[in-house]
Scaffold this active site. Structure first.
Site, PDB file in Angstrom:
ATOM      1  CG  ASP A  81      19.339  -2.916   6.016  1.00  0.00           C
ATOM      2  OD1 ASP A  81      19.093  -1.963   6.787  1.00  0.00           O
ATOM      3  OD2 ASP A  81      20.116  -2.824   5.041  1.00  0.00           O
TER       4      ASP A  81
ATOM      5  CB  CYS B 159      17.802  -0.293   4.087  1.00  0.00           C
ATOM      6  SG  CYS B 159      17.712   0.498   2.467  1.00  0.00           S
TER       7      CYS B 159
ATOM      8  CB  THR C 281      20.551   4.463   0.719  1.00  0.00           C
ATOM      9  OG1 THR C 281      20.059   3.220   0.190  1.00  0.00           O
ATOM     10  CG2 THR C 281      22.067   4.439   0.805  1.00  0.00           C
TER      11      THR C 281
ATOM     12  CG  HIS D  97       0.896  15.024  -5.711  1.00  0.00           C
ATOM     13  ND1 HIS D  97       1.671  15.929  -6.396  1.00  0.00           N
ATOM     14  CD2 HIS D  97      -0.056  15.763  -5.073  1.00  0.00           C
ATOM     15  CE1 HIS D  97       1.221  17.163  -6.192  1.00  0.00           C
ATOM     16  NE2 HIS D  97       0.170  17.093  -5.382  1.00  0.00           N
TER      17      HIS D  97
ATOM     18  CG  HIS E 293      -2.535  13.589  -7.896  1.00  0.00           C
ATOM     19  ND1 HIS E 293      -1.381  14.014  -8.507  1.00  0.00           N
ATOM     20  CD2 HIS E 293      -3.098  14.689  -7.339  1.00  0.00           C
ATOM     21  CE1 HIS E 293      -1.229  15.317  -8.312  1.00  0.00           C
ATOM     22  NE2 HIS E 293      -2.260  15.750  -7.607  1.00  0.00           N
TER      23      HIS E 293
HETATM   24  C1  RB5 Z   1      23.797  -1.889   4.034  1.00  0.00           C
HETATM   25  O1  RB5 Z   1      25.162  -1.639   4.216  1.00  0.00           O
HETATM   26  C2  RB5 Z   1      23.230  -0.983   2.957  1.00  0.00           C
HETATM   27  O2  RB5 Z   1      23.744  -1.312   1.724  1.00  0.00           O
HETATM   28  C3  RB5 Z   1      21.715  -1.051   2.976  1.00  0.00           C
HETATM   29  O3  RB5 Z   1      21.250  -0.701   4.233  1.00  0.00           O
HETATM   30  C4  RB5 Z   1      21.000  -0.133   2.007  1.00  0.00           C
HETATM   31  O4  RB5 Z   1      21.516   1.181   2.097  1.00  0.00           O
HETATM   32  C5  RB5 Z   1      20.881  -0.608   0.633  1.00  0.00           C
HETATM   33  O5  RB5 Z   1      20.204  -0.007  -0.217  1.00  0.00           O
END
Ligand code: RB5
Length: 139
Positions: free
Chosen positions: A4, A61, A63, A94, A129
């Site tokens: 993203d 993304c 996180t 694994h 595994h």
């Molecule tokens: C975007 O702000 C953020 O929410 C997205 O990149 C991600 O971390 C979502 O899981």
């Protein structure tokens, strides 16, 4: 690869890194830092992995969670959220992970390269595994 907006810059850096090493990279977007919704990019990447059109996926993304959760809705995908090289290596050894998910807002480009190298240099160990992987899918 897919990301993203939060992962766009890291995706671009890793794309260049892999291309320089001679890998053919398919980029499923996004193409800028403009705000987008990660499922719109995770699903095409996961489709390509499931169909065997690519050897593995890289999903990024902010996180790493949203894009990894989305990819993992596809039965043929084993996406692993990796933030240190050791976890990336184990995800291959694994779990035979076929999508490497990374948290762009919590790692540097250099750390991401190390994570990617650890994943790509590791091999699935099979045996017990494989038995465990065979039990992941909901019948
Ligand atoms: C975007 O702000 C953020 O929410 C997205 O990149 C991600 O971390 C979502 O899981």
């Amino acid at each position: 690869m897919a990301s993203d907006h939060a992962g766009f810059e890291l995706k671009a850096a890793l794309k260049e890194y892999l291309s320089a090493k001679g890998y053919e990279v398919f980029d499923y977007g996004t193409d800028s830092g403009e705000s987008v919704d990660y499922p719109d990019f995770a699903h095409p990447l996961a489709d390509a992995v499931e169909k065997g059109n690519v050897s593995f996926g890289i999903a990024i993304c902010g996180t790493g969670n949203g894009i990894c959760m989305t990819a993992n809705k596809h039965q043929g995908v084993r996406g692993a959220l990796c933030w240190i090289p050791e976890i990336a290596a184990l995800a291959k050894q694994h779990n035979n992970a076929n999508v490497l998910a990374m948290p762009a807002r919590f790692i540097s480009v250099e750390q991401a390269k190390e994570i990617l190298d650890a994943y790509m240099n590791a091999s699935f160990e099979g045996g017990r595994h494989q038995r465990r992987i065979d039990k992941i899918a909901v019948k």
